[in-house]
Structure formats: structure tokens, C-alpha cells
Design an enzyme around this catalytic site. Structure first.
Site, short mmCIF file in Angstrom:
data_model
loop_
_atom_site.label_atom_id
_atom_site.label_comp_id
_atom_site.label_asym_id
_atom_site.label_seq_id
_atom_site.Cartn_x
_atom_site.Cartn_y
_atom_site.Cartn_z
N ARG A 65 0.82 -1.23 0.00
CA ARG A 65 0.00 0.00 0.00
C ARG A 65 0.85 1.28 0.00
NH1 ARG A 65 -2.95 -3.21 3.68
NH2 ARG A 65 -4.77 -4.09 2.62
N LYS B 11 2.38 10.99 -11.29
CA LYS B 11 1.39 10.18 -12.02
C LYS B 11 2.04 8.84 -12.36
CE LYS B 11 -1.70 13.36 -14.35
NZ LYS B 11 -2.13 13.88 -15.67
N GLU C 61 7.21 17.51 -25.94
CA GLU C 61 6.74 17.97 -24.63
C GLU C 61 7.30 19.36 -24.31
OE1 GLU C 61 4.46 16.67 -22.78
OE2 GLU C 61 4.30 14.59 -23.44
N LYS D 221 6.77 22.57 -14.64
CA LYS D 221 5.91 21.46 -14.23
C LYS D 221 5.75 21.43 -12.71
CE LYS D 221 4.37 16.91 -14.65
NZ LYS D 221 4.28 15.67 -15.37
N GLU E 279 -4.84 17.02 -10.26
CA GLU E 279 -5.48 17.42 -11.51
C GLU E 279 -6.96 17.73 -11.37
OE1 GLU E 279 -3.84 15.52 -15.05
OE2 GLU E 279 -5.83 15.61 -15.93
N ARG F 104 -3.56 21.50 -13.51
CA ARG F 104 -2.67 20.45 -14.01
C ARG F 104 -3.17 19.86 -15.33
NH1 ARG F 104 0.49 15.66 -10.74
NH2 ARG F 104 1.44 14.76 -12.60
N ASN G 143 -2.03 18.53 -20.35
CA ASN G 143 -2.49 17.59 -21.36
C ASN G 143 -2.73 18.26 -22.70
OD1 ASN G 143 -2.53 15.37 -19.59
ND2 ASN G 143 -4.46 16.09 -18.73
N HIS H 122 -2.81 16.27 -25.88
CA HIS H 122 -2.78 14.87 -25.50
C HIS H 122 -4.05 14.08 -25.85
CE1 HIS H 122 0.90 15.98 -23.57
NE2 HIS H 122 1.06 14.82 -22.96
N HIS I 217 -3.11 10.60 -27.45
CA HIS I 217 -3.33 9.26 -26.88
C HIS I 217 -4.08 8.37 -27.87
CE1 HIS I 217 -2.73 10.69 -22.45
NE2 HIS I 217 -1.60 10.44 -23.06
N HIS J 167 4.93 8.78 -28.18
CA HIS J 167 4.15 9.76 -27.43
C HIS J 167 4.46 11.21 -27.83
CE1 HIS J 167 1.80 11.45 -24.19
NE2 HIS J 167 2.87 12.10 -23.76
N1 GLY Z 1 2.01 14.39 -17.97
C1 GLY Z 1 0.99 15.20 -17.48
C2 GLY Z 1 0.97 15.31 -15.99
O1 GLY Z 1 1.89 14.88 -15.34
O2 GLY Z 1 0.03 15.81 -15.45
#
Ligand code: GLY
Length: 340
Positions: free
Chosen positions: A112, A134, A176, A204, A214, A218, A222, A225, A229, A241
Site C-alpha cells: 500500500r 502520475k 513535450e 511542471k 489534476e 494540471r 495535457n 494529448h 493518446h 508519445h
Molecule cells: N504528464 C501530465 C501530468 O503529469 O500531469
């Protein structure tokens, strides 16, 4: 040589991102004090090594998005059990974004929650994937649909790892970086590589610190994206990507224009920045199946109220929900994407 240290400010879960040549040498000071052993999760192809002073075992995972799945998490968990990894120990993710996403999720789930430290070896990883917690894997229904927010205890971006990075992967990283150009207006290409990476990390880190999970800002990360995706999935990941993000930003610009959010001149600016300045492809080489792409975009994680995109507009880049299929088709037409 310059070493940059950027703090991802998350209260008691804050952590440093160390950027520079040779910084992997700092790894021992960045490991949790409680850790007696480490499992290094990496791939055969990663030509970069870490040698922590504590006991360590290396476990290899497969290369490519098709290995970013729950079977790999099960395999890692079984290895952790065999090794006797405890919650006081540490997982080290050594590789690009795929490795750190998988190692992070395995660490988040093991007992956990077990600490993870990322040693990022790709440009995409350094400027984006390894930072912000993430983690996750793909299932047949979509990319990154199963995962957890699990912040690392530190991120190491050793630029020596980039010396052997294939050119295509460097270009993916630039996809990116171009995204940050549109989010901030910064002239990132004017900076030398170490400062450029450190600046992207700063951008970032600030966004993540303000909205870790998010629920707001945040999501802007994207940009490009939603289509990206879908393109990755429908090309069976032959489109990488960063390449898909570059095309996705062009599509997002056409979509924003179709919705009368931005002028044609701003669409042209996207072509100029992505195509000319960053030298990235603005269209996929292969023909596309629009219906399939639209279906995949419907299943995007952000699509909580209809088709959802991050789009440019008069008040800057923002999340826009309930985008109509008519506008999606108009953007496909404007991009002159040939149909399969
Ligand atoms: N790659 C997008 C984020 O980390 O929110």
C-alpha cells in the site's frame, strides 16, 4: 558544471528534482533513510547504470507500451515478494516515462505504498513523465486508465543518460518541450540543454504544486494529448508519445479555430513553432481512421462530460468539455488528414 535543484513543493511530500551531468552520483543521499534494500526496475535497453550503496536487485521489464500493463505489475510484485522488499525500502525506476510510470505504480501498490526514486534517462521523462507522481498502466480500453498518484522521494535527471538516447526519442522530448512553449510563451530553445530541462521541470513543478491531483490547472499539461493518446493507440504505438503530442497540438489548434476560439494566424503560429522551430512532424505518416480516433477520444480520462480537450482561446489555454463531433470533423478536414 551547473547542477539545478528544483523543489516540487507538496508539504511533507515535497521532493527535489536534481538536473545536471553526473548527478546520479548523488543517489545515496536522496534515498529514504529507512531503506535497507532497493529494487531497480529498468529495461535491458537502458544503457545507464545506478549503483546505490544499499543492497540492490535489478528487475527488467519489457520495452514498449505493450508491456505497460497489469501483467508487468503482477510480475514486479512477485519479484518484490521474493526479494522481501518492505515498505521501508525503496523502488528505483531507471528509464524513460514507461519505466517510471510502471515502477511508480508498482511502488504505490506494494504494501500500500513503498517509496520510489526515479532516475530518468529520456528527455520526455526528465521534462514531464518522471515528475509529478502520475503512475499507471494501460488496459485495452485506454492508456493510463489504471494508476495512482504516488510522488517519488526524489527525481534524478542525469544529462549523461541523454548521450546515448536515440534521435527519435530526443525529438519526442521536444514535443513535450514545445507544449511548455504554448503554456508559458517561454523561448525554451534559446536555453542550453541543462537549463532548458531545469526550466521545464520548474514549470511542471509549479503546476503540480498548485494542483497535485489534476482538479484544475494540471489538466493544462495535457495540451495536445487527447488526440495524441488516440493516435498512439490506433497506430498500435508505432507513433511515439512525443510525436503524437506534436500532432495533437496542431489538431487542438485547428479545433480551437473551428470553434472560433483562436484566429487562423494563431493556427499558423502552431505550425511555425512545432514544425519549423522545433522541427517536429505536424501530421502522422500513416492514414488515420477518424471514427476510431473519435471513439478513443471519448474514452479519454478527461472526458467526464462529453468529448473534452485542452484548447487555446482568448483567455489562454483551458479545458473545454462537450466538444461536438462537427467541430472534430472540421479540424480533421483542416488538417487534411487522409482517411484509412
Ligand atoms: N504528464 C501530465 C501530468 O503529469 O500531469
Amino acid at each position: 558544471m551547473t547542477v539545478s535543484r528544483v523543489n516540487v513543493d507538496l508539504g511533507t511530500r515535497s521532493y527535489p528534482v536534481v538536473v545536471g551531468h553526473g548527478v546520479v552520483g548523488e543517489i545515496d543521499s536522496l534515498l529514504p533513510k529507512t531503506a535497507k534494500r532497493a529494487v531497480i526496475v529498468t529495461q535491458k535497453e537502458i544503457g545507464f547504470v545506478v549503483k546505490p550503496k544499499i543492497d540492490s536487485t535489478t528487475v527488467l521489464i519489457g520495452n514498449g507500451e505493450q508491456h505497460k500493463n497489469l501483467q508487468t505489475i503482477e510480475m514486479l510484485s512477485q519479484k518484490f515478494a521474493e526479494i522481501g522488499l518492505t515498505r521501508n525500502d525503496v523502488v528505483i525506476g531507471l528509464g524513460g516515462g514507461m519505466v517510471t510510470d510502471v515502477a511508480g505504480f508498482a511502488a504505490a501498490s506494494w504494501h500500500r505504498g513503498t517509496p520510489v526514486l526515479h532516475v530518468s534517462t529520456s528527455l520526455v521523462g526528465m521534462v514531464d513523465a518522471a515528475i509529478g507522481g502520475k503512475t499507471g498502466v494501460n488496459i485495452d480500453q485506454g492508456k493510463n486508465l489504471v494508476g495512482a498518484f504516488w510522488q517519488p522521494c526524489a527525481v534524478v535527471c542525469d544529462l549523461d543518460a541523454l548521450k546515448t538516447l536515440p534521435e527519435r526519442e530526443m525529438r519526442c522530448g521536444l514535443g513535450e518541450v514545445a507544449k511548455y512553449h504554448f503554456l508559458t510563451g517561454d523561448d525554451l530553445l534559446a536555453l542550453e540543454m541543462p537549463q532548458r530541462i531545469a526550466r521545464c521541470v520548474e514549470i511542471k513543478a509549479k503546476i503540480v504544486a498548485a494542483d497535485e491531483r489534476e482538479s484544475g490547472g494540471r489538466a493544462l499539461l495535457n495540451y495536445g494529448h487527447t488526440l495524441a493518446h488516440a493516435l498512439e493507440r490506433s497506430s498500435n504505438f508505432s507513433l511515439a508519445h512525443g510525436e503524437a503530442v506534436a500532432v495533437g497540438m496542431i489538431y487542438a489548434a485547428h479545433l480551437a479555430h473551428a470553434m472560433q476560439r483562436i484566429s487562423q494566424a494563431r493556427v499558423e503560429e502552431h505550425y511555425k513553432v512545432i514544425g519549423q522551430t522545433y522541427g517536429l512532424k505536424v501530421k502522422p505518416d500513416e492514414r488515420v481512421n477518424r471514427k476510431e480516433l473519435i471513439e478513443l477520444m471519448r474514452h479519454d480520462k478527461k472526458a467526464v462530460s462529453g468529448l473534452t480537450f485542452v484548447l487555446d482561446g482568448a483567455s489562454g489555454i483551458e479545458v473545454v468539455s462537450g466538444v461536438s463531433e462537427k467541430h472534430l470533423e472540421q479540424a480533421f478536414d483542416a488538417m487534411q488528414l487522409s482517411e484509412k
